[in-house]
Each structure stands twice: as structure tokens, then as C-alpha cells.
Write an enzyme that holds these catalytic residues in place. Structure first.
Site, PDB file in Angstrom:
ATOM      1  N   LEU A  17      36.236  72.262  57.749  1.00  0.00           N
ATOM      2  CA  LEU A  17      36.084  73.724  57.773  1.00  0.00           C
ATOM      3  C   LEU A  17      37.325  74.402  56.697  1.00  0.00           C
ATOM      4  O   LEU A  17      36.876  75.489  56.324  1.00  0.00           O
ATOM      5  CB  LEU A  17      36.548  73.966  59.321  1.00  0.00           C
ATOM      6  CG  LEU A  17      35.908  73.360  60.570  1.00  0.00           C
ATOM      7  CD1 LEU A  17      36.626  73.866  61.908  1.00  0.00           C
ATOM      8  CD2 LEU A  17      34.641  73.453  60.249  1.00  0.00           C
ATOM      9  N   SER A 170      40.501  75.163  69.285  1.00  0.00           N
ATOM     10  CA  SER A 170      39.366  74.399  69.623  1.00  0.00           C
ATOM     11  C   SER A 170      38.809  74.861  71.118  1.00  0.00           C
ATOM     12  O   SER A 170      39.607  75.410  71.788  1.00  0.00           O
ATOM     13  CB  SER A 170      39.711  72.997  69.486  1.00  0.00           C
ATOM     14  OG  SER A 170      38.926  72.149  70.221  1.00  0.00           O
ATOM     15  N   TYR A 183      45.479  66.561  72.469  1.00  0.00           N
ATOM     16  CA  TYR A 183      44.677  67.306  71.608  1.00  0.00           C
ATOM     17  C   TYR A 183      44.695  68.852  72.278  1.00  0.00           C
ATOM     18  O   TYR A 183      44.768  69.826  71.606  1.00  0.00           O
ATOM     19  CB  TYR A 183      43.134  66.945  71.193  1.00  0.00           C
ATOM     20  CG  TYR A 183      42.371  67.568  70.226  1.00  0.00           C
ATOM     21  CD1 TYR A 183      42.877  67.551  68.694  1.00  0.00           C
ATOM     22  CD2 TYR A 183      41.345  68.482  70.472  1.00  0.00           C
ATOM     23  CE1 TYR A 183      42.143  68.399  67.893  1.00  0.00           C
ATOM     24  CE2 TYR A 183      40.740  69.315  69.679  1.00  0.00           C
ATOM     25  CZ  TYR A 183      41.164  69.227  68.520  1.00  0.00           C
ATOM     26  OH  TYR A 183      40.371  69.792  67.457  1.00  0.00           O
ATOM     27  N   PHE A 216      31.783  71.059  65.392  1.00  0.00           N
ATOM     28  CA  PHE A 216      31.530  71.466  64.038  1.00  0.00           C
ATOM     29  C   PHE A 216      31.205  70.282  63.304  1.00  0.00           C
ATOM     30  O   PHE A 216      31.981  69.184  63.347  1.00  0.00           O
ATOM     31  CB  PHE A 216      32.256  72.505  63.375  1.00  0.00           C
ATOM     32  CG  PHE A 216      32.005  73.981  63.694  1.00  0.00           C
ATOM     33  CD1 PHE A 216      32.293  74.435  65.084  1.00  0.00           C
ATOM     34  CD2 PHE A 216      31.632  74.830  62.659  1.00  0.00           C
ATOM     35  CE1 PHE A 216      31.494  75.611  65.239  1.00  0.00           C
ATOM     36  CE2 PHE A 216      31.408  76.208  63.099  1.00  0.00           C
ATOM     37  CZ  PHE A 216      31.426  76.626  64.529  1.00  0.00           C
TER      38      PHE A 216
HETATM   39  N1  NAD Z   1      35.173  69.763  63.576  1.00  0.00           N
HETATM   40  C1  NAD Z   1      35.171  70.300  64.821  1.00  0.00           C
HETATM   41  O1  NAD Z   1      34.432  70.010  65.674  1.00  0.00           O
HETATM   42  C2  NAD Z   1      36.264  70.784  65.254  1.00  0.00           C
HETATM   43  C3  NAD Z   1      36.094  71.551  66.426  1.00  0.00           C
HETATM   44  C4  NAD Z   1      37.417  72.322  66.834  1.00  0.00           C
HETATM   45  C5  NAD Z   1      38.420  72.329  66.071  1.00  0.00           C
HETATM   46  N2  NAD Z   1      38.576  71.816  64.956  1.00  0.00           N
HETATM   47  C6  NAD Z   1      39.935  71.911  64.087  1.00  0.00           C
HETATM   48  O2  NAD Z   1      39.396  72.320  62.857  1.00  0.00           O
HETATM   49  C7  NAD Z   1      40.580  72.004  61.995  1.00  0.00           C
HETATM   50  C8  NAD Z   1      39.771  71.407  60.662  1.00  0.00           C
HETATM   51  O3  NAD Z   1      39.363  69.936  61.149  1.00  0.00           O
HETATM   52  P1  NAD Z   1      37.832  69.559  60.505  1.00  0.00           P
HETATM   53  O4  NAD Z   1      36.996  69.361  61.465  1.00  0.00           O
HETATM   54  O5  NAD Z   1      37.657  70.416  59.338  1.00  0.00           O
HETATM   55  O6  NAD Z   1      38.334  68.115  60.292  1.00  0.00           O
HETATM   56  P2  NAD Z   1      38.621  67.209  58.581  1.00  0.00           P
HETATM   57  O7  NAD Z   1      38.963  65.834  59.268  1.00  0.00           O
HETATM   58  O8  NAD Z   1      37.180  67.366  58.244  1.00  0.00           O
HETATM   59  O9  NAD Z   1      39.562  68.064  57.907  1.00  0.00           O
HETATM   60  C9  NAD Z   1      41.035  67.971  58.489  1.00  0.00           C
HETATM   61  C10 NAD Z   1      41.742  67.887  57.199  1.00  0.00           C
HETATM   62  O10 NAD Z   1      43.148  67.872  57.699  1.00  0.00           O
HETATM   63  C11 NAD Z   1      43.851  66.983  56.774  1.00  0.00           C
HETATM   64  N3  NAD Z   1      45.043  66.647  57.446  1.00  0.00           N
HETATM   65  C12 NAD Z   1      45.202  65.731  58.561  1.00  0.00           C
HETATM   66  N4  NAD Z   1      46.471  65.412  58.782  1.00  0.00           N
HETATM   67  C13 NAD Z   1      47.330  65.947  57.820  1.00  0.00           C
HETATM   68  C14 NAD Z   1      48.630  66.247  57.654  1.00  0.00           C
HETATM   69  N5  NAD Z   1      49.462  65.513  58.254  1.00  0.00           N
HETATM   70  N6  NAD Z   1      48.748  67.102  56.710  1.00  0.00           N
HETATM   71  C15 NAD Z   1      48.249  67.753  55.869  1.00  0.00           C
HETATM   72  N7  NAD Z   1      46.628  67.697  56.212  1.00  0.00           N
HETATM   73  C16 NAD Z   1      46.298  66.981  57.144  1.00  0.00           C
HETATM   74  C17 NAD Z   1      42.893  65.946  56.537  1.00  0.00           C
HETATM   75  O11 NAD Z   1      43.338  65.451  55.287  1.00  0.00           O
HETATM   76  C18 NAD Z   1      41.681  66.759  56.447  1.00  0.00           C
HETATM   77  O12 NAD Z   1      41.460  67.000  55.113  1.00  0.00           O
HETATM   78  C19 NAD Z   1      41.479  70.958  62.729  1.00  0.00           C
HETATM   79  O13 NAD Z   1      42.363  71.740  63.153  1.00  0.00           O
HETATM   80  C20 NAD Z   1      40.349  70.790  64.070  1.00  0.00           C
HETATM   81  O14 NAD Z   1      41.476  70.396  65.024  1.00  0.00           O
HETATM   82  C21 NAD Z   1      37.551  71.096  64.602  1.00  0.00           C
END
Ligand code: NAD
Length: 278
Positions: A17, A170, A183, A216
Site C-alpha cells: 500500500l 485495518s 494486531y 488488500f
Molecule cells: N494488505 C492488507 O490486507 C492490509 C489490510 C489492513 C491494513 N493493512 C496495513 O497496511 C499497511 C501496509 O501493509 P501492506 O499490506 O502494504 O504490507 P507489506 O508487507 O506489503 O508492506 C509493509 C512494509 O512495511 C515495512 N516494515 C515492516 N516492519 C518495518 C519496520 N520495523 N520499519 C520499517 N518498515 C517496516 C516492510 O518492509 C514493508 O515494506 C500496514 O500497516 C498494514 O497493517 C494492510
């Protein structure tokens, strides 16, 4: 707020995202600073203790325009790593002259774990701490340390707006599923702090909006088994599919541009309400 001519800091921007939002903001004429963990094949680029002023690269960002983005390796669980990253960002902004316009703490992890498993083992406190540390503490610490920079920007319009914070909660903030206690705690806290943060920052002309996505497509959900995916699809209303990162980015872009969106948590979930079990 106008996106063109501003700089946006996105944690977790090397994937999913956050990366999609980085691409969208770049297309809208902004500069983007991506703060994320160093790429796995180059752990030496960790910034936790680095005081170097040279900027690193990340393979996931190779298609972004080189002169309009920087990758700053940063583990958001480390206060000193964020301090170093903020100082790098400040130097870059001084060289580009595009003032900070927004902070998007999108770094996050899942790490599911039952609070008590079938053999009466409680969830390890280390895994609870880790989730809270990335998703909650990391979000707050990044915002806290970047705010002096954002609040020092010269207001850009007749409202006196200086910038926008877009946090990522989320569906689990509202309907956490089994195994999502930590979470859900982290994302519920992000949702809860949206209004008080907006209230704290209104005197500076800084808005705060939180987006709460359902499932997502991203690296996070790529790990889900087909069984879990199918189960989640059964809970969906319309559309019956995972959200696309660009749909998240499109809402975040709108939230940056629309000055009346403030202190609110927006569900981005196609009316899905997560069930307890799949
Ligand atoms: N994908 C989904 O279904 C979904 C749904 C609800 C919320 N979210 C939230 O959206 C946000 C983005 O998630 P995403 O789905 O793109 O996941 P993703 O795993 O593709 O991206 C997450 C990014 O965060 C980085 N990250 C993790 N730990 C870290 C740290 N300690 N310091 C710096 N960077 C760090 C990772 O390296 C990665 O690039 C998150 O907060 C996630 O909880 C995602």
C-alpha cells in the site's frame, strides 16, 4: 492541500500500500521519501546507527524517478533510527526545496498468534511487543519526530494548511479475527488516536486521517493460504475480491487533497465485516 511541489514521507513505502501511494504521489508531482527496512540482500545498509548522509537505494523502488525520491533505510521500532532518518530527510528537503507536506506511517506487520493456544500456552509477550512496536509505537514515533518539520512549513493556502498525516489502521481495529489480538490492539489504537491527534494539531494547520482497509493485495496478504483467502471472500459483500493497492492510494490522495477530511477513520472495505473464524 495541493500535492504538487511537496515532499511526503512514507514508512513501509517499499512494498504494498505504501509503495502504491508513493507512485501515486510522484505522478501527482510530489517528491517522496521512503523509509523502510533495508533490502534483505543488503543488511549492511541498515540506518539504525548510521550517521552517513549518503542515501541508499532499494530494488523495489528501481522504477521510481531517481531525482524525485529517496530511500532512507529505517527500522521504525528504533527511535534513534528514526532520528537519523529525519535528519537525512531534512537534508534532502533542503537540497530540493520541496517542503514536507505529509507523513504516512504505513509500515506494519501481522504476526498472528492466539492469546491462548490449545495446549494452554499464552502468546509470547515478545511477539505481542513486536507487533505493538512496529504498528503502534513506530507509527507514533515517526509522526512525533517528523512533526516539528511539518509544523515549520509556511502555510500554503487561505486556510493556513501546512500538511496532512495519513495513518493506516485495518478492519481488525473493529472486527479482529481469531489470532489478531495484538494486531487488533495496535490498529484499534491507531484508529483511536486519530481524533485526539487532529485536535492537537489543528492549531498548526495539520490534518489527520486514518484509512482502515480490509484485505488488500500486498506482500502481507500474499502469505495467506487459498483456504483463508476463500474464507475471507465469503465474508465480502461487493466487490468480492481483495482491494488493490491503487484503490488505497487513490483514497489517501483524496484525503490529502480534501481539507474537510480531518479527525476521521475511513473504512475501505467494500462493506466487508470480518467474521470470527474462516
Ligand atoms: N494488505 C492488507 O490486507 C492490509 C489490510 C489492513 C491494513 N493493512 C496495513 O497496511 C499497511 C501496509 O501493509 P501492506 O499490506 O502494504 O504490507 P507489506 O508487507 O506489503 O508492506 C509493509 C512494509 O512495511 C515495512 N516494515 C515492516 N516492519 C518495518 C519496520 N520495523 N520499519 C520499517 N518498515 C517496516 C516492510 O518492509 C514493508 O515494506 C500496514 O500497516 C498494514 O497493517 C494492510
Amino acid at each position: 492541500m495541493k500535492i504538487q511541489g511537496r515532499t511526503f514521507a512514507i514508512s513501509g513505502g517499499a512494498s504494498g500500500l505504501g509503495l502504491s501511494l508513493a507512485q501515486t504521489l510522484l505522478s501527482a508531482g510530489a517528491n517522496v521519501a521512503i523509509l523502510d527496512l533495508p533490502p534483505k540482500d543488503n543488511p549492511s545498509s541498515s540506518s539504525s546507527s548510521s550517521s552517513s548522509s549518503s542515501f541508499e537505494t532499494h530494488p523495489a523502488l528501481s522504477t521510481l524517478p531517481k531525482d524525485r525520491h529517496i530511500f532512507i533505510p529505517c527500522d521504525v521500532t528504533s527511535t534513534s533510527a528514526i532520528t537519523t532518518a529525519v535528519s537525512h530527510l531534512q537534508k534532502w528537503i533542503s537540497s530540493t526545496n520541496l517542503p514536507l507536506g505529509g507523513i504516512i506511517p504505513a509500515a506494519g506487520i501481522g504476526l498472528p498468534s492466539l492469546i491462548l493456544d490449545k495446549s494452554l500456552q499464552p502468546a509470547p509477550i515478545s511477539s505481542i511487543d513486536f507487533v505493538l512496536s512496529v504498528n503502534l509505537r513506530g507509527t507514533l514515533d515517526l509522526i512525533r519526530q517528523l512533526l516539528p518539520l511539518l509544523a515549520s512549513v509556511t502555510p500554503v493556502d487561505e486556510d493556513g494548511e501546512r500538511g496532512v498525516i495519513i495513518m493506516v489502521a485495518s478492519s481488525a481495529a473493529f472486527e479482529g479475527q481469531m489470532g489478531q489480538v495484538a494486531y487488533a490492539a495496535s490498529k484499534g489504537a491507531v484508529a483511536s488516536m486519530t481524533l485526539p491527534m487532529a485536535r492537537d494539531l489543528s492549531r498548526f494547520g495539520i490534518r489527520v486521517v486514518t484509512i482502515a482497509p480490509s484485505m488488500f493485495e500486498s506482500a502481507m496478504t500474499a502469505q495467506l493460504s487459498d483456504k483463508v483467502r476463500k474464507g475471507l471472500e465469503k465474508a465480502m459483500e461487493f466487490p468480492v475480491r481483495a482491494g488493490k493497492p491503487e484503490e488505497f492510494a487513490s483514497l489517501a490522495k483524496h484525503a490529502i487533497e480534501n481539507p474537510m477530511l480531518n479527525g476521521v477513520v475511513i473504512r475501505l472495505d467494500g462493506a466487508t465485516r470480518m467474521p470470527s473464524k474462516l
